[in-house]
Motif scaffolding. Structure first.
Motif, PDB file in Angstrom:
ATOM      1  N   LYS A  22       0.750  -1.187   0.134  1.00  0.00           N
ATOM      2  CA  LYS A  22       0.112  -0.033  -0.080  1.00  0.00           C
ATOM      3  C   LYS A  22       0.824   1.233   0.233  1.00  0.00           C
ATOM      4  O   LYS A  22       0.548   1.969  -0.657  1.00  0.00           O
ATOM      5  CB  LYS A  22      -0.715  -0.078   1.347  1.00  0.00           C
ATOM      6  CG  LYS A  22      -1.500   1.246   1.810  1.00  0.00           C
ATOM      7  CD  LYS A  22      -2.200   0.935   3.042  1.00  0.00           C
ATOM      8  CE  LYS A  22      -2.560   2.430   3.752  1.00  0.00           C
ATOM      9  NZ  LYS A  22      -1.333   2.871   4.553  1.00  0.00           N
ATOM     10  N   ASN A  23       1.907   1.549   0.884  1.00  0.00           N
ATOM     11  CA  ASN A  23       2.570   2.674   1.174  1.00  0.00           C
ATOM     12  C   ASN A  23       3.500   2.806  -0.219  1.00  0.00           C
ATOM     13  O   ASN A  23       4.413   3.794  -0.337  1.00  0.00           O
ATOM     14  CB  ASN A  23       3.323   2.694   2.583  1.00  0.00           C
ATOM     15  CG  ASN A  23       2.117   2.800   3.432  1.00  0.00           C
ATOM     16  OD1 ASN A  23       0.940   3.212   3.078  1.00  0.00           O
ATOM     17  ND2 ASN A  23       2.857   2.543   4.777  1.00  0.00           N
ATOM     18  N   PRO A 122       0.624  16.623  11.459  1.00  0.00           N
ATOM     19  CA  PRO A 122       0.620  17.861  10.537  1.00  0.00           C
ATOM     20  C   PRO A 122       1.129  17.652   9.357  1.00  0.00           C
ATOM     21  O   PRO A 122       2.039  16.660   8.928  1.00  0.00           O
ATOM     22  CB  PRO A 122       1.427  18.764  11.605  1.00  0.00           C
ATOM     23  CG  PRO A 122       2.336  17.810  12.354  1.00  0.00           C
ATOM     24  CD  PRO A 122       1.710  16.529  12.636  1.00  0.00           C
ATOM     25  N   SER A 162      10.468  12.349   7.592  1.00  0.00           N
ATOM     26  CA  SER A 162       9.353  12.206   7.395  1.00  0.00           C
ATOM     27  C   SER A 162       8.979  11.442   6.036  1.00  0.00           C
ATOM     28  O   SER A 162       9.683  11.926   5.055  1.00  0.00           O
ATOM     29  CB  SER A 162       8.355  13.334   7.418  1.00  0.00           C
ATOM     30  OG  SER A 162       7.045  13.230   6.454  1.00  0.00           O
ATOM     31  N   ARG A 331      -1.465   5.979  19.122  1.00  0.00           N
ATOM     32  CA  ARG A 331      -1.587   4.547  18.473  1.00  0.00           C
ATOM     33  C   ARG A 331      -1.984   3.423  19.687  1.00  0.00           C
ATOM     34  O   ARG A 331      -1.633   2.302  19.228  1.00  0.00           O
ATOM     35  CB  ARG A 331      -0.492   4.290  17.689  1.00  0.00           C
ATOM     36  CG  ARG A 331      -0.682   3.603  16.333  1.00  0.00           C
ATOM     37  CD  ARG A 331       0.227   3.548  15.225  1.00  0.00           C
ATOM     38  NE  ARG A 331      -0.352   3.296  14.258  1.00  0.00           N
ATOM     39  CZ  ARG A 331       0.104   3.168  12.833  1.00  0.00           C
ATOM     40  NH1 ARG A 331       1.515   3.180  12.702  1.00  0.00           N
ATOM     41  NH2 ARG A 331      -0.405   2.780  11.844  1.00  0.00           N
TER      42      ARG A 331
END
Ligand SMILES: CC(=O)N[C@H]1[C@@H](OP(=O)(O)OP(=O)(O)OC[C@H]2O[C@@H](n3ccc(=O)[nH]c3=O)[C@H](O)[C@@H]2O)O[C@H](CO)[C@@H](O)[C@@H]1O
Ligand SMILES: C=C(OP(=O)(O)O)C(=O)O
Length: 420
Positions: A22-23, A122, A162, A331
């Motif tokens: 997926k990623n 964010p 990120s 989480r």
């Protein structure tokens, strides 16, 4: 409305081929916008997030079709530049369409991204990268607007790592004028796969050293084909499912070299594994040792996306285990559901203490993707029947978790409660 029914107690065993990642596929679908021909993504997982991304691409003018698990994307006529929040809000990865739209059309307007509600998530690092390359960004009425005359290559030093922001910067940089150097990039395998796809489209990218990527802007890119690699998180999920039942699983196409941190913990818990001709053969019969301390980290550390599946296994392992979640602050939502099953769990801020015990089946509610998969894992180990609601969250990332686990001899099925 679908519910998953699991009758716990079967010892899982068998072989499985896992779906494409997926990623990996989502940023690659976004990247296809940067060329004006046809891209073919072989072995594309037929998950909800891919459907959502496909719908967004349709809005922008992309024509798509499927042949089995191969997704064709004809990007010759992409004139749309705006994506409403009802579409972007369904998934996190929608945010990187901004970089792709800037690269293609010098303009993009998108609603805020969604994705798993596992923390604040964010997008400051995304916007920092785009601004550094010369985009003018404004945020109003729940939309982010980005414009540029021509993006210009720059040195970008990310203050924090990120995955998404690194992908964003790559998409924007490949067609920018001149050279871009990205420092302190994420090192997840999905970044390497995205670079490979962009290179196949004609982009000039080189990995300098760990975390540093140099991009030489080009004036155009072309269509290409790529096989989407097996999903490392789905592989880990199915290893956890087998481990919770003290069973074994052979993964025919496991992503070798991407699972080290997970496999190290699996081994410390008493699991055994070997790689043979590209297959991962894992035996969880000996799983009996708790994990005194584990923390999630950026790659190559233990992945946050496997934290909940592992936590579910640890609720069944005698002794005290502790997990610290370092990436996303929210989480541990499944802990209250696991407690209903009789699990002994204490959550304190970013840490959880687990004392292994027997679980009993009950009605449970998934509230996000990996937490949902973790509830299925706990249900496989529990006594009696469990019913899991919130199936669409699980479908975001698992093509057909019931089918896959049935291959491994689990007693699990999906029921559409409106049609009974
Ligand atoms: C679609 C996709 O690929 N999702 C994955 C991606 O999410 P995603 O790309 O959202 O994760 P990031 O690597 O960006 O997030 C890491 C950390 O950075 C923070 N952050 C991120 C961006 C930003 O602009 N500002 C900021 O502060 C996040 O809140 C988080 O605490 O990587 C995560 C970490 O491996 C995985 O759990 C997700 O499955
Ligand atoms: C957190 C995840 O996904 P997303 O970033 O798409 O919400 C995940 O795949 O576990």
């Amino acid at each position: 409305m679908d519910e998953i029914h699991v009758i716990g107690g079967n010892c899982l065993k068998g072989s499985i081929t896992v779906q494409g990642s997926k990623n990996t596929v989502l940023p690659i679908m976004a990247a296809s916008l940067l060329q004006r021909e046809i891209c073919v993504l072989r072995g594309c997982p037929r998950i909800l997030d891919v459907c959502y991304m496909e719908e967004i691409l349709h809005i922008l003018g992309v024509v798509t079709w499927w042949k089995g698990h191969d997704l064709y994307l004809d990007c010759s006529k992409v004139y749309g530049m705006e994506i409403a929040s009802e579409y972007t809000g369904r998934m996190r990865c929608s945010v990187i369409l901004l970089g792709a739209l800037l690269g293609r059309n010098q303009r993009g307007v998108i609603g805020y991204p969604g994705g798993c509600v596992i923390g604040k998530r964010p997008i400051d690092l995304h916007l920092y990268a785009l601004k550094s390359l010369g985009a003018i960004i404004s945020e109003k009425n729940g939309k982010i607007q980005a414009d540029c005359k021509k993006l210009k290559g720059q040195e970008i030093n990310f203050p924090d790592r990120s995955v998404g922001a690194t992908e964003q910067a790559l998409l924007a940089a490949v067609l920018a004028e001149g050279e871009t150097v990205l420092r302190n990039c994420a090192r997840e395998p999905e970044i390497t796969w995205l670079c490979r796809f962009l290179q196949k489209m004609g982009a000039r990218i080189c990995h300098e050293k760990e975390g540093c990527i140099r991009v030489q802007g080009v004036t155009s890119l072309h269509g290409t084909k790529m096989l989407i690699p097996a999903d490392r998180i789905v592989t880990g999920t199915y290893l956890c499912a087998a481990a919770a039942s003290r069973g074994s699983v052979t993964v025919e196409n496991a992503p070798e070299g991407e699972m080290e941190a997970f496999l190290e913990v699996y081994r410390k818990m008493g699991g055994q594994y070997e790689w043979k001709s590209g297959k991962l053969i894992a035996n969880g019969a000996g799983i009996q040792f708790s994990v005194p301390f584990l923390e999630t980290e950026a790659y190559p550390g233990f992945p946050t996306d496997l934290q909940s599946p592992l936590l579910a296994v640890l609720t069944t392992v005698p002794g005290i285990s502790r997990i610290r979640e370092n990436i996303f602050e929210n989480r541990f939502k499944i802990c209250s559901e696991l407690t209903k099953m009789g699990a002994h769990i204490e959550v304190r801020g970013s840490e959880v203490k687990i004392c292994g015990s027997r679980l009993k089946g009950c009605r449970l509610r998934a509230e996000e993707l990996r937490g949902g998969a973790a509830l299925v894992i706990a249900a496989l180990a529990a006594d009696g029947e469990s019913v899991i609601e919130g199936v669409p969250f699980i479908r975001r990332g698992y093509e057909d978790i019931c089918r896959d686990l049935r291959y491994l001899q689990a007693e699990i099925y999906m029921e559409d409660i409106l049609s009974v």
